[in-house]
Design an enzyme around this catalytic site. Structure first.
Site, PDB file in Angstrom:
ATOM      1  N   LYS A 126       0.817  -1.200   0.000  1.00  0.00           N
ATOM      2  CA  LYS A 126       0.000   0.000   0.000  1.00  0.00           C
ATOM      3  C   LYS A 126       0.862   1.268   0.000  1.00  0.00           C
ATOM      4  O   LYS A 126       0.398   2.342  -0.315  1.00  0.00           O
ATOM      5  CB  LYS A 126      -0.904   0.026   1.254  1.00  0.00           C
TER       6      LYS A 126
ATOM      7  N   GLU B 293       7.858   2.268  -5.848  1.00  0.00           N
ATOM      8  CA  GLU B 293       7.860   1.804  -4.459  1.00  0.00           C
ATOM      9  C   GLU B 293       7.966   3.022  -3.534  1.00  0.00           C
ATOM     10  O   GLU B 293       8.441   4.082  -3.945  1.00  0.00           O
ATOM     11  CB  GLU B 293       9.060   0.840  -4.330  1.00  0.00           C
ATOM     12  N   ASP B 294       7.522   2.871  -2.289  1.00  0.00           N
ATOM     13  CA  ASP B 294       7.637   3.996  -1.359  1.00  0.00           C
ATOM     14  C   ASP B 294       9.077   4.194  -0.891  1.00  0.00           C
ATOM     15  O   ASP B 294       9.641   5.271  -0.995  1.00  0.00           O
ATOM     16  CB  ASP B 294       6.675   3.842  -0.156  1.00  0.00           C
TER      17      ASP B 294
ATOM     18  N   ASP C 134      14.756  -0.248   1.611  1.00  0.00           N
ATOM     19  CA  ASP C 134      15.487  -0.415   2.867  1.00  0.00           C
ATOM     20  C   ASP C 134      16.577  -1.462   2.615  1.00  0.00           C
ATOM     21  O   ASP C 134      17.636  -1.140   2.089  1.00  0.00           O
ATOM     22  CB  ASP C 134      14.465  -0.833   3.935  1.00  0.00           C
TER      23      ASP C 134
ATOM     24  N   LYS D  22      17.014   4.174   1.817  1.00  0.00           N
ATOM     25  CA  LYS D  22      17.932   4.083   2.968  1.00  0.00           C
ATOM     26  C   LYS D  22      19.104   3.232   2.523  1.00  0.00           C
ATOM     27  O   LYS D  22      19.200   2.053   2.857  1.00  0.00           O
ATOM     28  CB  LYS D  22      17.215   3.404   4.139  1.00  0.00           C
TER      29      LYS D  22
ATOM     30  N   PHE E 245      13.558   5.074  10.959  1.00  0.00           N
ATOM     31  CA  PHE E 245      12.257   4.548  10.535  1.00  0.00           C
ATOM     32  C   PHE E 245      11.335   5.734  10.345  1.00  0.00           C
ATOM     33  O   PHE E 245      11.108   6.522  11.252  1.00  0.00           O
ATOM     34  CB  PHE E 245      11.675   3.562  11.553  1.00  0.00           C
TER      35      PHE E 245
ATOM     36  N   ASP F   4       3.960   3.565   6.499  1.00  0.00           N
ATOM     37  CA  ASP F   4       3.217   3.248   7.718  1.00  0.00           C
ATOM     38  C   ASP F   4       4.082   2.630   8.798  1.00  0.00           C
ATOM     39  O   ASP F   4       5.181   2.140   8.551  1.00  0.00           O
ATOM     40  CB  ASP F   4       2.119   2.230   7.394  1.00  0.00           C
TER      41      ASP F   4
HETATM   42  P1  IMP Z   1      13.053  -3.743   1.967  1.00  0.00           P
HETATM   43  O1  IMP Z   1      12.519  -4.999   1.355  1.00  0.00           O
HETATM   44  O2  IMP Z   1      13.862  -4.023   3.186  1.00  0.00           O
HETATM   45  O3  IMP Z   1      13.778  -2.863   0.982  1.00  0.00           O
HETATM   46  O4  IMP Z   1      11.834  -2.966   2.549  1.00  0.00           O
HETATM   47  C1  IMP Z   1      10.951  -2.293   1.760  1.00  0.00           C
HETATM   48  C2  IMP Z   1       9.613  -2.158   2.423  1.00  0.00           C
HETATM   49  O5  IMP Z   1       9.714  -2.053   3.835  1.00  0.00           O
HETATM   50  C3  IMP Z   1       8.955  -0.894   1.935  1.00  0.00           C
HETATM   51  O6  IMP Z   1       8.080  -1.174   0.883  1.00  0.00           O
HETATM   52  C4  IMP Z   1       8.213  -0.425   3.159  1.00  0.00           C
HETATM   53  O7  IMP Z   1       6.895  -0.931   3.140  1.00  0.00           O
HETATM   54  C5  IMP Z   1       8.928  -1.011   4.340  1.00  0.00           C
HETATM   55  N1  IMP Z   1       9.814  -0.010   4.978  1.00  0.00           N
HETATM   56  C6  IMP Z   1      11.165   0.047   4.938  1.00  0.00           C
HETATM   57  N2  IMP Z   1      11.637   1.073   5.638  1.00  0.00           N
HETATM   58  C7  IMP Z   1      10.559   1.719   6.118  1.00  0.00           C
HETATM   59  C8  IMP Z   1      10.386   2.898   6.921  1.00  0.00           C
HETATM   60  O8  IMP Z   1      11.324   3.597   7.334  1.00  0.00           O
HETATM   61  N3  IMP Z   1       9.092   3.228   7.202  1.00  0.00           N
HETATM   62  C9  IMP Z   1       8.025   2.518   6.781  1.00  0.00           C
HETATM   63  N4  IMP Z   1       8.135   1.415   6.020  1.00  0.00           N
HETATM   64  C10 IMP Z   1       9.394   1.017   5.707  1.00  0.00           C
HETATM   65 MG    MG Z   2       5.038  -0.964   4.331  1.00  0.00          MG
END
Ligand code: IMP
Ligand code: MG
Length: 174
Positions: free
Chosen positions: A41, A97-98, A101, A129, A150, A157
């Site tokens: 979302k 994507e938002d 991470d 990040k 975060f 969210d």
């Molecule tokens: P990744 O797979 O570790 O790159 O994480 C990506 C997903 O984790 C994103 O689509 C977000 O939904 C969530 N996410 C990562 N960091 C944050 C944050 O700082 N705040 C909120 N959601 C996050």
């Molecule tokens: Mg999320």
């Protein structure tokens, strides 16, 4: 316990960031039709701003994945909970994507979409990040690099909350 912190990124800076990204995307995709795939979302709000700033023919589709549980820690496991409706073969796909991470989520989606033979595949995220990356993934478009905090708001969210904040704030672990 978590506490909502001060504003990290204002609405104005978010607006500039979207305009800047949209400008680059318009240039790169001039003369093409784009299939914008929003990762729900979180990307909902960013994508709705971004797509309205790109005056090129585009189709929107959505995918739902989950990689985070109710906690602020990544589980490292990505679940594809809703696939897109469009057949992407021969299309110019831009995944939106938002935030990136660890990179695990986008890396997973990259693999899923590449296997479907799009004409091109690019990755876009509002926030990155970079220091947290555990997989080798370089997105094509990033709105802003951020420190290892975060963050919530502008679609992001914590346990489903704060997506509707118009600016981005740090969520402190207290
Ligand atoms: P990744 O797979 O570790 O790159 O994480 C990506 C997903 O984790 C994103 O689509 C977000 O939904 C969530 N996410 C990562 N960091 C944050 C944050 O700082 N705040 C909120 N959601 C996050
Ligand atoms: Mg999320």
């Amino acid at each position: 316990m978590y506490r909502l912190g001060d504003v990290l990124i204002t609405r104005e800076r978010i607006g500039e960031m979207v305009k800047c990204l949209a400008g680059r995307i318009k240039e790169d995709y001039a003369g093409k039709e784009i299939l914008l795939v929003g990762v729900l979302k979180g990307a909902m709000i960013f994508l709705s701003d971004l797509c309205r700033a790109i005056d090129l023919p585009c189709v929107l589709d959505f995918i739902i994945v989950s990689s985070y549980g109710v906690d602020a820690q990544s589980s490292g496991v990505v679940l594809l909970r809703k696939d897109i409706d469009e057949d992407i073969a021969g299309k110019h796909v831009l995944v939106v994507e938002d935030i990136i991470d660890t990179g695990i989520t986008l890396n997973f989606l990259k693999g899923v979409f590449e296997a479907r033979k799009p004409a091109s595949l690019k990755l876009c995220a509002a926030f990155d990040k970079y220091s947290r990356r555990v997989v080798d993934l370089t997105p094509d478009y990033v709105g802003m690099q951020i420190e290892d905090n975060f963050i919530v708001g502008y679609g992001l969210d914590y346990a489903g909350m704060y997506r509707n904040l118009p600016e981005v704030r740090i969520l402190h672990n207290v």
